[in-house]
Scaffold this active site. Sequence first.
Site, PDB file in Angstrom:
ATOM      1  N   ASN A 191       0.812  -1.227   0.000  1.00 56.44           N
ATOM      2  CA  ASN A 191       0.000   0.000   0.000  1.00 56.44           C
ATOM      3  C   ASN A 191       0.840   1.269   0.000  1.00 56.44           C
ATOM      4  O   ASN A 191       0.412   2.325   0.464  1.00 56.44           O
ATOM      5  CB  ASN A 191      -0.956   0.010   1.195  1.00 56.44           C
ATOM      6  CG  ASN A 191      -1.905  -1.156   1.192  1.00 56.44           C
ATOM      7  OD1 ASN A 191      -2.462  -1.515   0.146  1.00 56.44           O
ATOM      8  ND2 ASN A 191      -2.078  -1.800   2.345  1.00 56.44           N
ATOM      9  N   ARG A 192       2.063   1.172  -0.504  1.00 57.01           N
ATOM     10  CA  ARG A 192       2.977   2.312  -0.603  1.00 57.01           C
ATOM     11  C   ARG A 192       3.393   2.861   0.758  1.00 57.01           C
ATOM     12  O   ARG A 192       3.909   3.965   0.857  1.00 57.01           O
ATOM     13  CB  ARG A 192       2.381   3.442  -1.463  1.00 57.01           C
ATOM     14  CG  ARG A 192       2.195   3.061  -2.933  1.00 57.01           C
ATOM     15  CD  ARG A 192       3.553   2.761  -3.578  1.00 57.01           C
ATOM     16  NE  ARG A 192       3.470   2.542  -5.018  1.00 57.01           N
ATOM     17  CZ  ARG A 192       3.390   1.344  -5.593  1.00 57.01           C
ATOM     18  NH1 ARG A 192       3.337   0.261  -4.825  1.00 57.01           N
ATOM     19  NH2 ARG A 192       3.354   1.226  -6.885  1.00 57.01           N
TER      20      ARG A 192
END
Length: 214
Positions: A191-192
């Site tokens: 999710n970065r």
Amino acid sequence: MDKTIADLRKDYTLQSLSEKDVNSNPFIQFRQWFDQALAAQLPEPNAMTVATATVNGQPSARIVLLKGFDQRGFIFYTNYNSHKGQQLAENPQASLVFWWAELERQVRICGSVEKVSENESDEYFYSRPLNSRLGAWASEQSQVIKSREALEQRMQELQIQYQNQDVKRPQHWGGLRVIPTEIEFWQGRSNRLHDRLLYTRLDDGSWKIQRLSP
């Protein structure tokens, strides 16, 4: 439907990076990561981006090969008259970036730059294959040349000239050492929400470790 560039993405899930797991010495931590890149048999794990800038702030970046590192810094070799060599003579600051995609890892290094000793440059130069040594003489790196054929002709002339002679290191060719003030280790996460640990050199030579937001 073909994907556009904006659609290209990958979720990073292989590993994490925690303050309790890293070494307090960034050079030792780099060695651990570099050894893991070697063990994973990544293609040219010593390939790194070297970013420089003119005195007016115009940046340049290119990929070169790391040829050594220790507690003093990270070493690569080049023609001192090349664009990067001239920029570093005028503005001796650089950034290095390693990207090991298969391990979802990045290392960023910032610091000042100095020439290595003549002995260090000689030792590495004479360890190179003969044609690589001749190439240092044949190439006026970063200069405009007439043609590929002219470059190859110059190389052939040197091969004949030095077929029974030792090839000495050109004085305009040698090593540069990046002496880091910052080293950042980046581990891709889902999710970065990546892990980023920044080592900053303190006045007493020790290192402070801080976590950066992704």
